[in-house]
Design a protein around this motif. Structure first.
Motif, PDB file in Angstrom:
ATOM      1  N   VAL A  83       0.874  -1.170   0.000  1.00  0.00           N
ATOM      2  CA  VAL A  83       0.000   0.000   0.000  1.00  0.00           C
ATOM      3  C   VAL A  83       0.915   1.224   0.000  1.00  0.00           C
ATOM      4  N   ILE A  84       0.638   2.157  -0.907  1.00  0.00           N
ATOM      5  CA  ILE A  84       1.402   3.398  -0.982  1.00  0.00           C
ATOM      6  C   ILE A  84       0.472   4.530  -0.590  1.00  0.00           C
ATOM      7  N   LYS A  93       4.743   7.279   1.226  1.00  0.00           N
ATOM      8  CA  LYS A  93       5.143   6.198   2.138  1.00  0.00           C
ATOM      9  C   LYS A  93       4.632   4.885   1.556  1.00  0.00           C
ATOM     10  N   ALA A  94       5.300   3.792   1.910  1.00  0.00           N
ATOM     11  CA  ALA A  94       4.850   2.467   1.467  1.00  0.00           C
ATOM     12  C   ALA A  94       4.903   1.506   2.648  1.00  0.00           C
ATOM     13  N   PHE A  95       3.908   0.633   2.684  1.00  0.00           N
ATOM     14  CA  PHE A  95       3.790  -0.341   3.771  1.00  0.00           C
ATOM     15  C   PHE A  95       3.343  -1.684   3.211  1.00  0.00           C
ATOM     16  N   SER A  96       3.593  -2.726   3.969  1.00  0.00           N
ATOM     17  CA  SER A  96       3.056  -4.038   3.630  1.00  0.00           C
ATOM     18  C   SER A  96       1.535  -3.936   3.668  1.00  0.00           C
ATOM     19  N   ALA A  97       0.874  -4.602   2.739  1.00  0.00           N
ATOM     20  CA  ALA A  97      -0.593  -4.607   2.722  1.00  0.00           C
ATOM     21  C   ALA A  97      -1.150  -5.782   3.516  1.00  0.00           C
ATOM     22  N   LYS A 124      -2.543   4.100  10.432  1.00  0.00           N
ATOM     23  CA  LYS A 124      -2.335   5.481  10.009  1.00  0.00           C
ATOM     24  C   LYS A 124      -1.519   5.534   8.718  1.00  0.00           C
ATOM     25  N   ILE A 125      -1.937   6.405   7.785  1.00  0.00           N
ATOM     26  CA  ILE A 125      -1.234   6.500   6.503  1.00  0.00           C
ATOM     27  C   ILE A 125       0.135   7.168   6.650  1.00  0.00           C
ATOM     28  N   GLU A 126       0.372   7.883   7.755  1.00  0.00           N
ATOM     29  CA  GLU A 126       1.653   8.565   7.948  1.00  0.00           C
ATOM     30  C   GLU A 126       2.797   7.607   8.259  1.00  0.00           C
ATOM     31  N   ASP A 127       2.514   6.590   9.088  1.00  0.00           N
ATOM     32  CA  ASP A 127       3.599   5.722   9.545  1.00  0.00           C
ATOM     33  C   ASP A 127       3.220   4.245   9.675  1.00  0.00           C
ATOM     34  N   ILE A 144      10.747   2.821  -0.884  1.00  0.00           N
ATOM     35  CA  ILE A 144      10.406   3.174  -2.256  1.00  0.00           C
ATOM     36  C   ILE A 144      11.294   4.323  -2.706  1.00  0.00           C
ATOM     37  N   ASN A 145      11.400   4.479  -4.019  1.00  0.00           N
ATOM     38  CA  ASN A 145      12.075   5.622  -4.632  1.00  0.00           C
ATOM     39  C   ASN A 145      11.035   6.392  -5.423  1.00  0.00           C
ATOM     40  N   VAL A 146      11.063   7.694  -5.274  1.00  0.00           N
ATOM     41  CA  VAL A 146      10.167   8.553  -6.026  1.00  0.00           C
ATOM     42  C   VAL A 146      11.040   9.485  -6.855  1.00  0.00           C
TER      43      VAL A 146
END
Length: 154
Positions: A83-84, A93-97, A124-127, A144-146
């Motif tokens: 999930v991004i 930010k990116a996290f495991s879904a 929370k989408i922040e962390d 991730i790289n942006v």
């Protein structure tokens, strides 16, 4: 006949019969001759790096354009179990879904949280930290790289 001559005849006849059987088996369903190619010797040390043409390292395939991720929200990539999110404009930010409660895949991102449909956990989408249980652990953060308007796994 002498003993040694008899042995020679018996062994000779047996050897000829065995050769005929092996030849028949070897030729059944496949060519009777095979090309044998010795592998080329690979250069060692510094020769290996200079002998082979150098390839540019390709960047991993982009997961999304930055415009695909809404500010204050996010997007789930089910096939990558990722999930991004974009908590604030330009911050990604990116996290495991995978929910840390019982391993379900999170299903949506809304109102600043990542939602798991199985038991109601929210992150929370922040962390990725737990906003509402029953999950007790945050979602694992992914690198991730942006760049160039694209988002890629690091």
């Amino acid at each position: 006949m002498t003993e040694s001559t008899r042995r020679a005849v018996v062994f000779g006849a047996g050897g000829a019969g065995l050769a005929a059987v092996l030849t028949a088996c070897a030729s059944y369903g496949s060519p009777t001759t095979e090309a044998v190619v010795d592998p080329a010797e690979e250069p060692a040390g510094d020769e290996a790096s200079s002998a082979a043409p150098k390839k540019k390292a390709k960047a991993p395939k982009a997961l999304a354009d930055i415009s695909d991720i809404p500010s204050g929200g996010g997007k789930i990539f089910e096939s990558q179990k990722l999930v991004i999110t974009q908590p604030t404009e330009g911050e990604f930010k990116a996290f495991s879904a995978t929910c840390t409660h019982q391993g379900c895949t999170v299903a949506s991102v809304s109102n600043g949280v990542i939602n798991c449909p199985c038991h109601g956990s929210q992150f929370k989408i922040e962390d990725g930290s737990v906003a509402q249980g029953p999950a007790g652990e945050p979602l694992a953060e992914k690198k991730i790289n942006v760049s160039g308007g694209k988002i890629r796994l690091a």
